[in-house]
Enzyme design. Sequence first.
Site, PDB file in Angstrom:
ATOM      1  N   HIS A 565      33.271  47.985  34.548  1.00  0.00           N
ATOM      2  CA  HIS A 565      34.061  46.819  35.302  1.00  0.00           C
ATOM      3  C   HIS A 565      35.312  47.288  35.683  1.00  0.00           C
ATOM      4  O   HIS A 565      35.912  47.233  36.760  1.00  0.00           O
ATOM      5  CB  HIS A 565      34.351  46.020  33.965  1.00  0.00           C
ATOM      6  N   HIS A 570      37.735  47.242  39.529  1.00  0.00           N
ATOM      7  CA  HIS A 570      39.231  47.085  39.624  1.00  0.00           C
ATOM      8  C   HIS A 570      39.919  48.506  40.085  1.00  0.00           C
ATOM      9  O   HIS A 570      40.582  48.638  41.214  1.00  0.00           O
ATOM     10  CB  HIS A 570      39.799  46.799  38.137  1.00  0.00           C
ATOM     11  N   HIS A 757      31.586  42.033  40.669  1.00  0.00           N
ATOM     12  CA  HIS A 757      32.635  41.701  39.937  1.00  0.00           C
ATOM     13  C   HIS A 757      32.392  40.284  38.901  1.00  0.00           C
ATOM     14  O   HIS A 757      32.515  40.172  37.645  1.00  0.00           O
ATOM     15  CB  HIS A 757      34.047  41.445  40.550  1.00  0.00           C
ATOM     16  N   ASN A 761      32.214  40.319  34.832  1.00  0.00           N
ATOM     17  CA  ASN A 761      33.159  39.575  34.363  1.00  0.00           C
ATOM     18  C   ASN A 761      32.916  38.047  33.775  1.00  0.00           C
ATOM     19  O   ASN A 761      33.673  38.021  32.499  1.00  0.00           O
ATOM     20  CB  ASN A 761      34.480  39.406  35.255  1.00  0.00           C
ATOM     21  N   ILE A 903      40.597  37.986  38.446  1.00  0.00           N
ATOM     22  CA  ILE A 903      40.820  37.811  37.085  1.00  0.00           C
ATOM     23  C   ILE A 903      40.662  39.352  36.571  1.00  0.00           C
ATOM     24  O   ILE A 903      39.708  39.896  37.100  1.00  0.00           O
ATOM     25  CB  ILE A 903      40.165  36.900  36.452  1.00  0.00           C
TER      26      ILE A 903
END
Length: 903
Positions: A565, A570, A757, A761, A903
């Site tokens: 993740h 990110h 993602h 997430n 987010i």
Amino acid sequence: MARTMERLGSFMVMDKYFSFPSFTKSKDSDFTTSLFPSLGNNKRSHQKMMRKLRTTTVAALIVYNPIMEALEEKPMKLIITADVTLRNGDMEYWEKMLHFSNNTDPSHRGVVFQLVSTDIDPRTMQANLSIEATLEWSKSNKTEAKQVTYKVEFQVDSNFGVPGAITVINKYHKEFYLESFTIEGVVHFACNSWVQPDKIHPDKRIFFFNKAYLPCQTPLGLKELREVELEQLRGDRKGVRKLSDRIYDYDVYNDLGNPDRGMEYSRPTLGGENCPYPRRCRTGHHPNNADVSTESPVNEQTPMYVPRDEALDDSKTKAVAAGKLKGLLKNLIPTLRNASMNSDSIKDFSEINSLYKRRTPLGVQLPIENWSRLPLPSMLTKIPQSIKEIYKFDPPNGISRGASCCLRDDEFGRLTLRGLNPLSIERLKIFPPVSKLNPSIYGPQESSLKEEHISGYLNGMTVQQALEEKKLFILDYHDIYLPFLNRINALGERKAHATRTIFFLTPLGTLKPIAIELSLPPMDMNSPSRQVVTPPVDDTTYWLWQLAKAHVSSNDAGAHQLIHHWLRVHTCMEPFIIAAHRQLSVMHPVYKLLKPHMRDTLAINAQAREVLVNAKGIIECYFTPEKYCMEITQSAYRDWWRFDLEGLPADLIRRGLAEPDPTRKHGLRLLIEDYPYANDGLLIWSAIETLVRTYVNYYYPEASLVQYDTELQACYNEFINVGHADVSHADWWPKLSTPEDLTSFLTTILWIVTAQHAALNFGQYHYGGYIPVRPPYMRRLLPNQGNANFLADPQGHFLSSLPSLPETTYFMSVLDILSTHATDEQYIGGRKDLSAWGGDTEIIEAFYKFSMEIKKIEKEIERRNADPKLSNRCGPGIAPYELLLPSSGPGVTGRGVPNSISI
């Protein structure tokens, strides 16, 4: 004037988006048609000319010089009316603006607009410009609407040409948000940007008309502005960033620690020759050099810098604040309860189960006056059960658990394929598994797993047969954790093993765990550092098996959050977003394609560095590696991450979960046919790839256009050589020379920021919100089977290994916030910026087809979730797999694929 427009039409490929009703007798007539009917009335010739322009070679576009046909007649003066739409603020804001307008020198107030033509004046060789038009707030009416629109009039010469850009100067003392600019109701500029006062930022703000141009196709009147705007965004790498800046630049991760607060807050800098890591967006707190290695955290009273247009909208900021308040309330009763107890260990599963709401609607007012003055233990018993329900969590619906509240074996196998982390499972190719670590430091490379450990669970197969028939799979967390275990286990409240878990693929298509190896670094030759646990045969081995699975789940939680993740999504995407803003003009077709897919990411990552991945932040507090969390991500980046294997098909092949097969749909054969993440993901991957291929082939019909696209090549080279400088020498970086290369690259980017993602997430609460099934860390090592304390109370040993109740509820609150969709979320398949292609009907049609395909995918996923033949997503007590369902409402829904890492 007709000759001017005819010349402009042949260069710009004009269409109905370039109409100016006020210039003609008929309000609805086409500006182009009214001025040169031979071009406007012949649709077939018009389309032929558009195709010819798109296939024009780079050299021909550069050689063409429209100045040879310059006008000689004296131009007339014309008035053009435009609508300027601003985002309205609160009334105090506008009152201040009005105050400044009425009490300052007239030369230092107002907003100054100027139109810029796509054409140049052949006498000055500069772009044709309108007369400046000034808008003063004092002459406008105040309103409480969310948007406010003003009229502005421009004076231009009749040979002005077609508007291609607008410049804006803000002479007020405060910034304002410019949403759009529309000329005569037809030519549209989607601005969506803050405009700063000229006393702070003296450079003119530049906004371009919604038309896509490759650098070599840029109209002559816009070439200089195109370069100027990119220079503004790059900055000069000097000085301290102001929150109002729009500068994109790179820095190493030197802001995670804060040694001024004590050595326990010191963290190594990530990025550089000795510690490879991707680059982040520079905050500007290092005034002399962007690559300094000393830590310089942001002042706690100062928000972390992101380029001004990257800041989160108020709605998202308020949603995060509301989530924090909700989490605080849900922690209230467990915190009070824990304060009245002598121990922080969980004593019974009922304590965990009581954290969740009953499934009945409640709506009782909280009578604080009746119990707030009671002693703490009495207060807790006096709170009505219906009131307690208000402060409880919604039951997670992504997992099923057994009567003992522990993780069932079938669910354990299912979650590796459709849970929160479906990216770690691999096919076992060699038995016993072999480590790549240095044996002189970490012991023998060969695993302690033996054939006798697993041979009884293979449905009559030998181990070799199971390997050859591709029936064995592994979750391997040995090499990533073992080098850190001595340091982790010395932390006190953290106890971890490096684990390997072997799964067998059953005839039902499900995975069955058949052995778990738990390792520690070797202390000496007489101290066993490895244990192998197999499915239970009695009560004692039952709890050993549950503890072993809990340690695997804890390692899996860390690998999911830190590697798959944070790192892969990110962190590794941030350098590309920086490079795209620095090197691709907003007019560039690739930038226009990517724009909604870069929304909010830099701001989200900046917030993460403040509260999630920073020293003693949430990630360190609630995951196994604690202060070594980011070092684990660094080692994974150095030893394992490869951009060329980040696309879904390549990732599946790398892990041995798929094999190339051109006869199959998507060109792959899945070795586990019922693999929900892969099956649903491939649908979305193929839809993205089809859209991107259509888009790329439209703008790049020849390889030379890719090779000689200066902005595109600069962006890609900077992404590699600056954004990923520490691995830029690797030979696995893909080339970018053909339209197919570009299609592959962009498809991978869009896949990562959308579906991958989302899969990682938005299930965090529903799949991770029941701690006995998925603990973020463990507090006790696996006991030996003959351990007296363990034998006396094996369930108590299990519960005392979990985080405390307050830690559990706080962690659940964090997962709830991280799993929440905002009210203004934009989902895959939906775009609000189709006007950005200025009438390129083929592109608009491609987006429409993509949107329709995404809706078909949603229906197909829903069909699969109702198919009883698919045991990993349908059946009694089995939750449907919804993480890749494209649409969602706001809140914690466990579904929905947003357009970006938001987010």
